[in-house]
Motif scaffolding. Structure first.
Motif, PDB file in Angstrom:
ATOM      1  N   ALA A  72       0.827  -1.203   0.000  1.00  8.64           N
ATOM      2  CA  ALA A  72       0.000   0.000   0.000  1.00  8.64           C
ATOM      3  C   ALA A  72       0.863   1.256   0.000  1.00  8.64           C
ATOM      4  CB  ALA A  72      -0.935  -0.015   1.204  1.00  8.64           C
ATOM      5  N   LYS A  73       1.907   1.280   0.813  1.00  9.47           N
ATOM      6  CA  LYS A  73       2.793   2.442   0.865  1.00  9.47           C
ATOM      7  C   LYS A  73       3.445   2.693  -0.485  1.00  9.47           C
ATOM      8  CE  LYS A  73       5.627   2.935   4.327  1.00  9.47           C
ATOM      9  NZ  LYS A  73       6.614   2.594   5.374  1.00  9.47           N
ATOM     10  N   LYS A  74       3.863   1.630  -1.140  1.00 11.77           N
ATOM     11  CA  LYS A  74       4.496   1.758  -2.460  1.00 11.77           C
ATOM     12  C   LYS A  74       3.535   2.386  -3.466  1.00 11.77           C
ATOM     13  CE  LYS A  74       7.991   0.320  -3.248  1.00 11.77           C
ATOM     14  NZ  LYS A  74       9.355   0.910  -3.296  1.00 11.77           N
ATOM     15  N   VAL A  75       2.275   1.952  -3.447  1.00 16.83           N
ATOM     16  CA  VAL A  75       1.278   2.484  -4.386  1.00 16.83           C
ATOM     17  C   VAL A  75       0.936   3.935  -4.053  1.00 16.83           C
ATOM     18  CG1 VAL A  75      -1.120   2.253  -5.175  1.00 16.83           C
ATOM     19  CG2 VAL A  75       0.328   0.221  -4.950  1.00 16.83           C
ATOM     20  N   ILE A  76       0.771   4.249  -2.773  1.00 15.51           N
ATOM     21  CA  ILE A  76       0.452   5.625  -2.361  1.00 15.51           C
ATOM     22  C   ILE A  76       1.579   6.574  -2.745  1.00 15.51           C
ATOM     23  CG2 ILE A  76       0.062   7.145  -0.383  1.00 15.51           C
ATOM     24  CD1 ILE A  76      -2.375   5.475  -1.075  1.00 15.51           C
ATOM     25  N   GLY A 115      -0.969   6.592  -6.220  1.00 18.44           N
ATOM     26  CA  GLY A 115      -1.952   5.572  -6.537  1.00 18.44           C
ATOM     27  C   GLY A 115      -3.105   5.534  -5.557  1.00 18.44           C
ATOM     28  N   VAL A 116      -3.973   4.549  -5.740  1.00  8.98           N
ATOM     29  CA  VAL A 116      -5.191   4.393  -4.938  1.00  8.98           C
ATOM     30  C   VAL A 116      -5.229   2.960  -4.400  1.00  8.98           C
ATOM     31  CG1 VAL A 116      -7.702   4.613  -4.918  1.00  8.98           C
ATOM     32  CG2 VAL A 116      -6.343   5.998  -6.512  1.00  8.98           C
ATOM     33  N   VAL A 117      -5.603   2.812  -3.151  1.00 10.98           N
ATOM     34  CA  VAL A 117      -5.649   1.492  -2.507  1.00 10.98           C
ATOM     35  C   VAL A 117      -7.080   1.173  -2.103  1.00 10.98           C
ATOM     36  CG1 VAL A 117      -4.841   0.077  -0.578  1.00 10.98           C
ATOM     37  CG2 VAL A 117      -3.285   1.730  -1.653  1.00 10.98           C
ATOM     38  N   PHE A 118      -7.542  -0.013  -2.485  1.00  9.80           N
ATOM     39  CA  PHE A 118      -8.870  -0.499  -2.102  1.00  9.80           C
ATOM     40  C   PHE A 118      -8.720  -1.631  -1.080  1.00  9.80           C
ATOM     41  CE2 PHE A 118      -9.825   1.656  -5.982  1.00  9.80           C
ATOM     42  CZ  PHE A 118     -11.176   1.992  -5.938  1.00  9.80           C
ATOM     43  N   THR A 172      -4.544   8.167   0.559  1.00  7.79           N
ATOM     44  CA  THR A 172      -3.569   8.581   1.567  1.00  7.79           C
ATOM     45  C   THR A 172      -3.200   7.408   2.461  1.00  7.79           C
ATOM     46  OG1 THR A 172      -5.198   9.177   3.275  1.00  7.79           O
ATOM     47  CG2 THR A 172      -4.648  10.854   1.610  1.00  7.79           C
ATOM     48  N   LEU A 173      -2.034   7.496   3.079  1.00 11.49           N
ATOM     49  CA  LEU A 173      -1.593   6.435   3.969  1.00 11.49           C
ATOM     50  C   LEU A 173      -2.467   6.367   5.220  1.00 11.49           C
ATOM     51  CD1 LEU A 173       0.505   4.227   4.279  1.00 11.49           C
ATOM     52  CD2 LEU A 173       2.002   5.874   5.433  1.00 11.49           C
TER      53      LEU A 173
END
Length: 409
Positions: free
Chosen positions: A92-96, A100-103, A120-121
């Motif tokens: 998730a941190k890598k994508v943010i 990026g967006v995390v689902f 956001t983280l």
């Protein structure tokens, strides 16, 4: 047109609802507390799109696992806040960091579970940790599609059936999508969880939760729940994880532990682990073991204390299955402690690989009593209670199984 004749043929993914061009499908809860699609036939144009995205009707071919790893996040704080090895938060941190967006799944304001997204983280952190309730997908697939078409990187985490449905819904491969599923024991009923929450909402419910429960002596009135963890490792470690409820009350800190049960002592967890109230489709899952086409599969690496005892510190070790080149490429950028393992070793200790699970013999009786039974915790205890004969039979069976495994290896 989607018509559910057998409830085992619906995983409740809501892909059909989101793909319908006429918005004539809605999700309705049944008497067991699970959502199923219902079609307004007066609006339906019989286009067939709902059937095309259904992961049960259109089941993809299985993808083989490329590599099997035992993993620990080097960030100790992140690992302790996770259910196992702290793998999700690293992705998730890598994508943010890449805008990026995390689902993922979070608790809503009523402490029920839903899927949502975050850019956001801080918004990602509530997605951490296991939540043993089926999540409501809502409009997550259509939202993810919008971000993907905008060129944003998207990390989508979910159960195998949810990830299968996501790929069916999208109908094409997106290089900016990273899909992650987990080894799933099956999803429990949101209706059962809701009723359990109602019982927990009063002081008397906390007090009666179980003889091994820990209840703060400072609480003198009805508490307000501020946090629920199905897999707390801070109290008794990873293998002996606890079901913990935190909250606040007059003259009590907001982080006071209201309830703490080791998982095998908690009534709700007992029923879940005994397969009493899983979704009907979970007893014969059609989306596991490569069907979902996830880039990675994550889980607890149960049995690591036997396979790699020097790698186990009882703070959590993650199992990671690398399923695609894309998944491997992203994983290789993470700062993790890694040990190479094998699929056969991983399968020995993790029941999440099983596609067929035996329904609890009192499943039907449980739900027959569920609606009117006043004390859910008591009903669960009565349902899962085993006679001395059954306990002895199970122990003998396990001993024979262990001897067979030792002889085989």
């Amino acid at each position: 047109m989607i018509k559910i004749q057998n409830k085992q043929d619906c995983c409740g993914c809501s892909a059909c609802v989101q793909r319908c061009p006429k918005h004539c499908i809605s999700m309705k809860e049944d008497e067991e507390g699970f959502l199923y699609p219902v079609v307004d036939e007066t609006l339906c144009i019989d286009c067939g799109l709902c059937e095309k995205v259904c992961p049960i009707i259109n089941r993809p071919e299985k993808l083989p696992v490329m590599k099997v790893l035992a993993v620990k996040n080097r960030n100790e704080e992140e690992r302790m806040a996770s259910s196992s090895g702290g793998v999700f938060i690293a992705f998730a941190k890598k994508v943010i960091e890449q805008n990026g967006v995390v689902f993922g799944a979070v608790f809503d304001g009523n402490w029920e579970v839903k899927h949502t997204y975050s850019e956001t983280l801080d918004g990602v952190k509530p997605m951490m940790g296991s939540k043993y309730v089926q999540s409501r997908i809502g409009e997550s697939f259509s939202q993810a599609e919008r971000f993907l078409k905008e060129g944003r990187k998207v990390l989508f985490t979910g159960s195998p059936c949810q990830i299968t449905a996501l790929h069916n819904y999208l109908r094409k491969d997106y290089p900016n999508l990273l899909s992650v599923d987990f080894l799933c024991h099956g999803v429990p009923s949101p209706g059962v969880w809701r009723k359990y929450l109602e019982e927990m909402s009063s002081f008397s419910a906390f007090k009666a939760a179980g003889k091994n429960s820990v209840l703060s002596s400072s609480i003198k009135s009805v508490p307000v729940i501020t946090g629920i963890e199905f897999r707390d490792k801070t109290l008794h470690g990873w293998k002996k994880y606890s079901f913990v409820v935190r909250g606040s009350a007059p003259k009590a800190d907001k982080n006071t532990v209201l309830l703490s049960d080791i998982h095998y002592d908690n009534p709700y967890m007992k029923g879940f682990l005994a397969d009493v109230y899983l979704r009907p489709s979970c007893y014969h899952c059609k989306c596991k073991n490569g069907v979902s086409h996830s880039d990675l599969t994550i889980a607890d690496y149960w049995g690591i204390n036997q396979l790699m005892p020097d790698f186990d510190d009882d703070k959590g070790v993650g199992l990671v299955l690398l399923n695609t080149d894309k998944g491997k490429a992203v994983f290789d950028t993470l700062d993790m402690e890694v040990r190479v393992s094998s699929l056969s070793d991983a399968q020995r200790f993790n029941g999440g690989f099983k596609e067929d699970v035996k329904m609890h013999p009192k499943h039907n009786l449980f739900f027959k009593r569920f609606v009117d039974y006043r004390n859910l915790a008591e009903l669960i205890e009565r349902t899962v209670h085993k006679s001395l004969y059954r306990i002895a039979k199970r122990k003998i069976k396990n001993i024979i199984k262990k001897v067979f495994v030792q002889l085989k290896h």
